[in-house]
Design an enzyme around this catalytic site. Structure first.
Site, PDB file in Angstrom:
ATOM      1  N   CYS A  59       0.831  -1.190   0.000  1.00  0.00           N
ATOM      2  CA  CYS A  59       0.000   0.000   0.000  1.00  0.00           C
ATOM      3  C   CYS A  59       0.873   1.251   0.000  1.00  0.00           C
ATOM      4  O   CYS A  59       2.083   1.188   0.161  1.00  0.00           O
ATOM      5  CB  CYS A  59      -0.924   0.005   1.212  1.00  0.00           C
TER       6      CYS A  59
ATOM      7  N   ALA B 253       3.184   1.644   2.835  1.00  0.00           N
ATOM      8  CA  ALA B 253       4.379   0.817   2.718  1.00  0.00           C
ATOM      9  C   ALA B 253       5.420   1.495   1.824  1.00  0.00           C
ATOM     10  O   ALA B 253       6.610   1.452   2.095  1.00  0.00           O
ATOM     11  CB  ALA B 253       4.020  -0.559   2.160  1.00  0.00           C
TER      12      ALA B 253
ATOM     13  N   ARG C 264      12.995  -4.747   5.589  1.00  0.00           N
ATOM     14  CA  ARG C 264      13.726  -4.450   4.370  1.00  0.00           C
ATOM     15  C   ARG C 264      15.240  -4.462   4.539  1.00  0.00           C
ATOM     16  O   ARG C 264      15.986  -4.215   3.605  1.00  0.00           O
ATOM     17  CB  ARG C 264      13.263  -3.131   3.764  1.00  0.00           C
TER      18      ARG C 264
ATOM     19  N   HIS D 230       5.498   6.093  -2.915  1.00  0.00           N
ATOM     20  CA  HIS D 230       6.815   6.643  -3.259  1.00  0.00           C
ATOM     21  C   HIS D 230       6.659   8.086  -3.714  1.00  0.00           C
ATOM     22  O   HIS D 230       7.395   8.975  -3.303  1.00  0.00           O
ATOM     23  CB  HIS D 230       7.459   5.859  -4.406  1.00  0.00           C
TER      24      HIS D 230
HETATM   25  S1  SF4 Z   1      -1.031  -1.629   6.002  1.00  0.00           S
HETATM   26 FE1  SF4 Z   1      -2.051   0.016   7.156  1.00  0.00          FE
HETATM   27  S2  SF4 Z   1      -1.860   1.815   5.851  1.00  0.00           S
HETATM   28 FE2  SF4 Z   1      -1.499   0.037   4.525  1.00  0.00          FE
HETATM   29  S3  SF4 Z   1      -3.511  -0.488   3.651  1.00  0.00           S
HETATM   30 FE3  SF4 Z   1      -3.237  -1.705   5.530  1.00  0.00          FE
HETATM   31  S4  SF4 Z   1      -4.237  -0.473   7.136  1.00  0.00           S
HETATM   32 FE4  SF4 Z   1      -3.860   0.894   5.401  1.00  0.00          FE
END
Ligand code: SF4
Lengths: 493, 74
Positions: A62, A65, A96, A195
């Protein structure tokens, strides 16, 4: 197994698509292609950067991330708050392997997880007060931090918190940059937008603010390394090559990087861009605003390294060009030794890749230097410009797959039968169970570095270690082997 | 309207970049290309066409400018 022809590859794609319902099939068909080097623009053959289909297994991450994990996370002397519930940050913590020097918890913080740990009441009443309190605590507990970034998780955007206001107040109070990043996970179709958002946040909150310029002595040989996250020490094994050829690396973005390095970047003479996908935005911006040219380079495998070193040297005077040649010559014996040892063990082996930002095209050279061939490649979150750059690197009639689904990848592997797969942790155990040698190409499987000449030696050893591991011949259980082995025994008797 | 960035390619040609869509390519033709008057209708190698309000040529490339889409590729 010999390589597939164009017709066979096309038939394979059609066959794999067969299981999908009509609509899904139409959509996925656009993301799978047979490489054709004569195509100039990738969009003629492959679609990318589109929303994944509901119901299929995608490997994407996402926006949070992309921002917290990739771009901001490795900046070691800042504290990055995962703002929202605890899970997003905790489950991805230190995944990472961005190496850095420093004393974690004292002057560096990259491996730690800071979170506002949202509870129900924070969702109902808002979390701004909590955020301000966390910053206060951080200042008390970790006074050596150079700044704070607020990495928004999904709920922040949903409940409409004003993290910008909190950040501005804190920045004024502590006299440090406090950067709100609107990288809620639901934005965009993959980590790629994260990014971009992170790049924009660096632009707006770190590079742009008018501060009195700190004293910084420049030299005509100042360069930066952009888009190297120092996975397993990659940036270090790249940096020494640049330094040996007489350049001065004034910033690393963002592996083992610091806030001061980012602030100094506009003073560089040349920005060297390794991961195009994640940091081209900021490089383009600096080119326009500060007239700093940028150049894509590739430090995977001796062929590409030599090519890149020469290309970099061409931006500078003859002394640098001469030294670049010296560096290439100096490492030639090391390269020869590595190739002599491993090429005979690896030559002719076929590899399928499925990775992220730059590796699906960058590592091809490394494999080719070892006599191996990449027969399929794909990106999790590429855009059209990435595929433009990939088509020429890949052989004709090889497979290209964008945002490949778990099912498609497995089917391709069953049919193409590669000798090695390079992908991520989510694919690893599936293919192990299928008995296919596998290397993680995101985190280098707890190894690395793979960049630079030193990295090439490690890379070759790792590939050999995986591919020629005796365990792969033990995959068929003895009771299934009986039929094949019974014959020679019978003959002998 | 879209923001496009115009720069010089390796052969001295104009190269465009469309940040929104991560599109890169060359500009095949530009209606006005003198220091005093620059812009107008531009044609892209992907078949698209944009219109840049004619203006004095920028001092330095790359240069970001707003452009109107006349005929998009696809
Ligand atoms: S990891 Fe967290 S920020 Fe990313 S989609 Fe899931 S809930 Fe949303």
């Amino acid at each position: 197994m010999s390589n597939l022809t164009r017709e066979e590859t096309e038939a394979l794609i059609a066959e794999v698509l067969e299981v999908y319902p009509e609509k899904a099939k139409k959509d996925r068909a656009k993301h799978l292609a047979v490489n054709d080097q004569s195509i100039e623009q990738s969009k003629k053959c492959i679609t990318s950067n589109r929303k994944s289909l509901p119901g299929v297994m995608t490997i994407r991450g996402c926006a949070y991330a992309g921002s917290r994990g990739v771009i901001w996370g490795p900046i070691k002397d800042m504290i990055h708050i995962s703002h929202g519930p605890v899970g997003c940050g905790q489950y991805s913590r230190a995944g990472r392997r961005n190496y850095y020097v420093g004393t974690t918890g004292v002057n560096t913080f990259a491996e730690m997880n800071f979170t506002s740990d949202f509870q129900e009441k924070d969702i109902v009443f808002g979390g701004d007060k909590k955020l301000a309190k966390i910053m206060e605590e951080i200042e008390g507990l970790f006074p050596l931090n150079k700044g704070i970034s607020v990495q928004s998780e999904c709920p922040i955007g949903l409940i409409g918190d004003d993290i910008e206001a909190v950040s501005k107040k804190a920045a004024a109070a502590y006299g440090k940059p406090v950067v709100p990043v609107r990288c809620e996970g639901f934005r965009g179709v993959s980590q790629s937008l994260g990014h971009h958002i992170a790049n924009d946040a660096i632009r707006d909150w770190i590079l742009d603010p008018k501060k009195e310029p700190k004293a910084f002595e420049t030299t005509p040989y100042d360069v930066t390394v952009i888009g190297d996250y120092n996975i397993g020490g990659d940036a270090w094994s790249s940096r020494i090559l640049l330094e040996e050829m007489g350049l001065r690396v004034i910033a690393q973005w963002s592996g083992d990087g610091t806030l001061a390095e980012m602030e100094n970047t506009p003073k560089a003479k040349l920005n060297l861009l390794h991961c195009y996908r994640s940091m081209n935005y900021i490089s383009r911006y600096m080119e326009e605003k500060y007239a700093i040219p940028w150049m894509e380079y590739n430090f995977f495998g001796p062929t590409k390294i030599a090519e890149s070193l020469r290309k970099i040297a061409a931006f500078f005077d003859d002394s640098i060009k001469a030294k670049a040649e010296e560096v290439i010559a100096k490492y030639q014996p090391l390269v020869d030794a590595v190739v002599a040892k491993f090429k005979p063990r690896l030559t002719g082996k076929r590899v399928m890749l499925y990775v992220g930002g730059l590796r699906p095209r960058h590592v091809i050279g490394s494999y080719e230097d070892l006599g191996m061939e990449v027969v399929g490649t794909g990106y999790e979150f590429a855009h059209g410009d990435d595929y433009d750059r990939t088509i020429k690197e890949m052989g004709n009639a090889t497979l290209l797959y964008d945002d490949v689904t778990g099912f498609e990848f497995e089917e391709f592997v069953k049919r193409v039968k590669p000798d090695l797969i390079g992908s991520g942790i989510k694919e690893k155990y599936v293919f192990h169970k299928m008995g296919v040698p596998f290397r993680q190409l995101h985190s280098w499987d707890y190894s690395g570095p793979y960049h630079g000449y030193d990295g090439f030696a490690v890379f070759a050893r790792d590939m050999d270690m995986t591919l020629n591991n005796p365990c792969w011949s033990k995959m068929t259980p003895p009771w299934k082997k009986v039929a094949e082995e019974a014959e020679p025994v019978a003959k002998a008797a | 309207m879209a923001n496009i960035m115009i720069q010089r390619g390796a052969q001295g040609e104009y190269v465009f970049y469309l940040p929104k869509r991560d599109l890169e390519g060359t500009i095949v033709s530009m209606e006005f290309d003198t220091p005093e008057k620059w812009g107008g209708e531009i044609k892209l190698n992907n078949g698209g066409a944009y219109f840049i309000e004619p203006q004095a040529a920028p001092d330095r490339l790359p240069y970001s400018v707003r452009a109107k889409r006349l005929d998009a590729a696809e």
